[in-house]
Motif scaffolding. Structure first.
Motif, PDB file in Angstrom:
ATOM      1  N   PRO A  39       0.834  -1.209   0.000  1.00  0.00           N
ATOM      2  CA  PRO A  39       0.000   0.000   0.000  1.00  0.00           C
ATOM      3  C   PRO A  39       0.864   1.252   0.000  1.00  0.00           C
ATOM      4  O   PRO A  39       1.994   1.239   0.481  1.00  0.00           O
ATOM      5  N   VAL A  40       0.320   2.310  -0.567  1.00  0.00           N
ATOM      6  CA  VAL A  40       1.048   3.576  -0.648  1.00  0.00           C
ATOM      7  C   VAL A  40       0.655   4.458   0.545  1.00  0.00           C
ATOM      8  O   VAL A  40      -0.527   4.667   0.805  1.00  0.00           O
ATOM      9  N   ILE A  41       1.661   4.939   1.269  1.00  0.00           N
ATOM     10  CA  ILE A  41       1.400   5.852   2.377  1.00  0.00           C
ATOM     11  C   ILE A  41       0.889   7.175   1.806  1.00  0.00           C
ATOM     12  O   ILE A  41       1.507   7.769   0.924  1.00  0.00           O
ATOM     13  N   SER A  42      -0.259   7.622   2.294  1.00  0.00           N
ATOM     14  CA  SER A  42      -0.811   8.900   1.853  1.00  0.00           C
ATOM     15  C   SER A  42      -0.730   9.898   3.005  1.00  0.00           C
ATOM     16  O   SER A  42      -0.207   9.598   4.071  1.00  0.00           O
ATOM     17  N   GLY A  43      -1.269  11.061   2.804  1.00  0.00           N
ATOM     18  CA  GLY A  43      -1.280  12.067   3.860  1.00  0.00           C
ATOM     19  C   GLY A  43      -2.489  11.965   4.761  1.00  0.00           C
ATOM     20  O   GLY A  43      -2.723  12.854   5.579  1.00  0.00           O
ATOM     21  N   TYR A  44      -3.266  10.886   4.642  1.00  0.00           N
ATOM     22  CA  TYR A  44      -4.499  10.751   5.417  1.00  0.00           C
ATOM     23  C   TYR A  44      -4.317   9.738   6.541  1.00  0.00           C
ATOM     24  O   TYR A  44      -3.643   8.717   6.378  1.00  0.00           O
ATOM     25  N   TYR A  45      -4.961  10.039   7.671  1.00  0.00           N
ATOM     26  CA  TYR A  45      -4.845   9.185   8.851  1.00  0.00           C
ATOM     27  C   TYR A  45      -6.220   8.978   9.475  1.00  0.00           C
ATOM     28  O   TYR A  45      -7.083   9.849   9.426  1.00  0.00           O
ATOM     29  N   ASP A  46      -6.402   7.798  10.070  1.00  0.00           N
ATOM     30  CA  ASP A  46      -7.540   7.559  10.942  1.00  0.00           C
ATOM     31  C   ASP A  46      -7.171   7.979  12.356  1.00  0.00           C
ATOM     32  O   ASP A  46      -5.998   7.919  12.751  1.00  0.00           O
ATOM     33  N   LEU A 231       2.277   2.111  26.234  1.00  0.00           N
ATOM     34  CA  LEU A 231       1.995   2.254  24.805  1.00  0.00           C
ATOM     35  C   LEU A 231       3.325   2.345  24.075  1.00  0.00           C
ATOM     36  O   LEU A 231       4.216   3.098  24.484  1.00  0.00           O
ATOM     37  N   ALA A 232       3.481   1.581  23.008  1.00  0.00           N
ATOM     38  CA  ALA A 232       4.748   1.577  22.265  1.00  0.00           C
ATOM     39  C   ALA A 232       4.485   1.712  20.769  1.00  0.00           C
ATOM     40  O   ALA A 232       3.576   1.073  20.233  1.00  0.00           O
ATOM     41  N   PHE A 233       5.286   2.553  20.127  1.00  0.00           N
ATOM     42  CA  PHE A 233       5.253   2.716  18.667  1.00  0.00           C
ATOM     43  C   PHE A 233       6.617   2.307  18.133  1.00  0.00           C
ATOM     44  O   PHE A 233       7.652   2.717  18.664  1.00  0.00           O
ATOM     45  N   GLU A 234       6.606   1.536  17.044  1.00  0.00           N
ATOM     46  CA  GLU A 234       7.873   1.100  16.467  1.00  0.00           C
ATOM     47  C   GLU A 234       7.899   1.343  14.965  1.00  0.00           C
ATOM     48  O   GLU A 234       6.919   1.064  14.255  1.00  0.00           O
ATOM     49  N   LEU A 235       9.024   1.872  14.492  1.00  0.00           N
ATOM     50  CA  LEU A 235       9.356   1.923  13.073  1.00  0.00           C
ATOM     51  C   LEU A 235      10.503   0.949  12.862  1.00  0.00           C
ATOM     52  O   LEU A 235      11.593   1.135  13.423  1.00  0.00           O
ATOM     53  N   GLY A 236      10.263  -0.117  12.103  1.00  0.00           N
ATOM     54  CA  GLY A 236      11.271  -1.140  11.881  1.00  0.00           C
ATOM     55  C   GLY A 236      11.907  -1.015  10.511  1.00  0.00           C
ATOM     56  O   GLY A 236      11.248  -0.681   9.523  1.00  0.00           O
ATOM     57  N   ALA A 237      13.201  -1.290  10.435  1.00  0.00           N
ATOM     58  CA  ALA A 237      13.943  -1.195   9.176  1.00  0.00           C
ATOM     59  C   ALA A 237      15.170  -2.096   9.264  1.00  0.00           C
ATOM     60  O   ALA A 237      15.511  -2.626  10.325  1.00  0.00           O
ATOM     61  N   HIS A 250      10.374   9.208   3.904  1.00  0.00           N
ATOM     62  CA  HIS A 250       8.916   9.356   3.941  1.00  0.00           C
ATOM     63  C   HIS A 250       8.334   8.597   5.134  1.00  0.00           C
ATOM     64  O   HIS A 250       7.441   9.088   5.825  1.00  0.00           O
ATOM     65  N   PHE A 251       8.847   7.401   5.379  1.00  0.00           N
ATOM     66  CA  PHE A 251       8.371   6.626   6.524  1.00  0.00           C
ATOM     67  C   PHE A 251       8.759   7.290   7.845  1.00  0.00           C
ATOM     68  O   PHE A 251       7.990   7.266   8.811  1.00  0.00           O
ATOM     69  N   LYS A 252       9.941   7.875   7.898  1.00  0.00           N
ATOM     70  CA  LYS A 252      10.328   8.595   9.118  1.00  0.00           C
ATOM     71  C   LYS A 252       9.371   9.745   9.395  1.00  0.00           C
ATOM     72  O   LYS A 252       8.991   9.988  10.556  1.00  0.00           O
ATOM     73  N   SER A 253       8.977  10.457   8.354  1.00  0.00           N
ATOM     74  CA  SER A 253       8.036  11.561   8.512  1.00  0.00           C
ATOM     75  C   SER A 253       6.677  11.059   8.982  1.00  0.00           C
ATOM     76  O   SER A 253       6.040  11.653   9.868  1.00  0.00           O
ATOM     77  N   PHE A 255       6.125   8.318  10.676  1.00  0.00           N
ATOM     78  CA  PHE A 255       6.287   7.864  12.057  1.00  0.00           C
ATOM     79  C   PHE A 255       6.288   9.053  13.016  1.00  0.00           C
ATOM     80  O   PHE A 255       5.675   8.993  14.092  1.00  0.00           O
ATOM     81  N   ARG A 256       6.942  10.126  12.625  1.00  0.00           N
ATOM     82  CA  ARG A 256       6.943  11.324  13.463  1.00  0.00           C
ATOM     83  C   ARG A 256       5.517  11.844  13.655  1.00  0.00           C
ATOM     84  O   ARG A 256       5.143  12.247  14.755  1.00  0.00           O
ATOM     85  N   HIS A 257       4.736  11.825  12.592  1.00  0.00           N
ATOM     86  CA  HIS A 257       3.339  12.257  12.712  1.00  0.00           C
ATOM     87  C   HIS A 257       2.598  11.387  13.728  1.00  0.00           C
ATOM     88  O   HIS A 257       1.830  11.897  14.549  1.00  0.00           O
ATOM     89  N   LEU A 258       2.813  10.070  13.674  1.00  0.00           N
ATOM     90  CA  LEU A 258       2.133   9.175  14.607  1.00  0.00           C
ATOM     91  C   LEU A 258       2.511   9.495  16.053  1.00  0.00           C
ATOM     92  O   LEU A 258       1.647   9.515  16.943  1.00  0.00           O
ATOM     93  N   ILE A 259       3.782   9.742  16.295  1.00  0.00           N
ATOM     94  CA  ILE A 259       4.228  10.087  17.652  1.00  0.00           C
ATOM     95  C   ILE A 259       3.582  11.390  18.115  1.00  0.00           C
ATOM     96  O   ILE A 259       3.091  11.504  19.257  1.00  0.00           O
ATOM     97  N   GLU A 260       3.551  12.376  17.227  1.00  0.00           N
ATOM     98  CA  GLU A 260       2.972  13.674  17.596  1.00  0.00           C
ATOM     99  C   GLU A 260       1.463  13.592  17.822  1.00  0.00           C
ATOM    100  O   GLU A 260       0.885  14.436  18.514  1.00  0.00           O
ATOM    101  N   SER A 261       0.825  12.565  17.260  1.00  0.00           N
ATOM    102  CA  SER A 261      -0.639  12.452  17.376  1.00  0.00           C
ATOM    103  C   SER A 261      -1.087  11.908  18.734  1.00  0.00           C
ATOM    104  O   SER A 261      -2.265  12.019  19.079  1.00  0.00           O
ATOM    105  N   VAL A 262      -0.165  11.325  19.490  1.00  0.00           N
ATOM    106  CA  VAL A 262      -0.561  10.618  20.722  1.00  0.00           C
ATOM    107  C   VAL A 262      -0.910  11.620  21.825  1.00  0.00           C
ATOM    108  O   VAL A 262      -0.133  12.518  22.142  1.00  0.00           O
ATOM    109  N   LYS A 263      -2.077  11.410  22.398  1.00  0.00           N
ATOM    110  CA  LYS A 263      -2.530  12.213  23.543  1.00  0.00           C
ATOM    111  C   LYS A 263      -3.069  11.265  24.608  1.00  0.00           C
ATOM    112  O   LYS A 263      -3.790  10.310  24.308  1.00  0.00           O
ATOM    113  N   VAL A 264      -2.699  11.522  25.856  1.00  0.00           N
ATOM    114  CA  VAL A 264      -3.224  10.754  26.985  1.00  0.00           C
ATOM    115  C   VAL A 264      -3.790  11.770  27.970  1.00  0.00           C
ATOM    116  O   VAL A 264      -3.051  12.529  28.586  1.00  0.00           O
TER     117      VAL A 264
END
Length: 269
Positions: A39-46, A231-237, A250-253, A255-264
């Protein structure tokens, strides 16, 4: 499919049946290539909103081309699912040593396999005679601790993963130090969250695993208050990933978005 059909029709007009066969062959060859269906990573997120243990609401994003395994309800009901959805996740709570998700009027969903070490007795069978013969014995095996969100990319050999485990930070660090002793540990503050990060330098990337993808790169850990959950987030390579530098960036970017999205946030009484 429509694009392929138009291409075949054009091939008929221009070159006859031989060209059609060649077009089909080329398309089949393309689909047989490893990673052809990546799948192609897009700029859209759930967005996932998770009421947790009656104490917190956890919120995080995930790329629309994936699907996290929480039991959930869409709230936007968009016609184009891939423009992003906001999911109301069913209430996660503990009862009788299990982690469950509440279903109004229905039996709760046992969420333990995602967040806990689950042990059970497995029957032992003798297969030496070419068939399964019950020995009358059993052994304890351990399952559980599944990722709640997971997506892999074959060509670039990249993985994205979210885990929500009933495991405190100290226990997790002990395990990961044994698995990946070359990695460096640090504290990083992103928004209101203080993460503990394990990072492997690119020169220490492992070879691509046999018949696998990913490998240790960045692992971010966030304890959820004093609940004992992390809660753990992983970017594997791995070394293969470095052959695709622009894709990796692109994947690093992402992943950064995912980290910034986290709120507790504490749930309101």
């Amino acid at each position: 499919m429509r694009t392929l059909s138009l291409g075949i029709l054009l091939a008929v007009v221009l070159s006859g049946c031989g060209a059609v066969e060649e077009a089909v062959r080329r398309n089949d060859d393309r689909l047989m290539q490893p990673g052809a269906l990546d799948p192609v990573i897009s700029g859209y997120y759930d967005v996932y909103k998770i009421p947790f243990l009656g104490q917190y609401q956890i919120t995080h994003d995930w790329p629309v081309i994936g699907n996290c395994q929480y039991r959930k309800q869409p709230t936007l009901n968009r016609v184009d699912r891939y423009k992003g959805e906001i999911y109301a996740v069913r209430d996660i709570y503990e009862e009788d040593g299990k982690t469950l998700q509440r279903f109004e009027g229905m039996t709760p969903f046992d969420f333990s396999g995602f967040v806990r070490s689950v042990k059970f007795q497995e029957r032992i069978y003798d297969v030496s005679l070419g068939r399964n013969v019950d020995t009358g014995k059993s052994r304890e095996i351990e399952v559980g601790f599944q990722p709640v969100c997971l997506k892999t990319w074959q060509v670039a050999s990249v993985t994205l993963m979210v885990q929500l485990y009933k495991r405190d930070l100290a226990a997790w660090q002990m395990i990961e130090r044994q698995r990946n002793p070359k990695a460096q540990w640090s504290k990083r503050v992103v928004g209101l969250n203080t993460w503990t990060v394990q990072e492997t330098a690119e020169q220490d990337f492992r070879p691509r695993p046999l018949n696998g993808v990913g490998g240790p790169y960045q692992y971010w850990f966030l304890p959820i208050g004093n609940t004992g959950y992390t809660l753990a987030f992983e970017l594997g390579a791995n070394q293969e990933t470095l052959k695709y530098p622009s894709t990796f960036e692109h994947f690093k970017s992402t992943f950064r978005h995912l980290i910034e999205s986290v709120k507790v946030a504490p749930l309101r009484p």
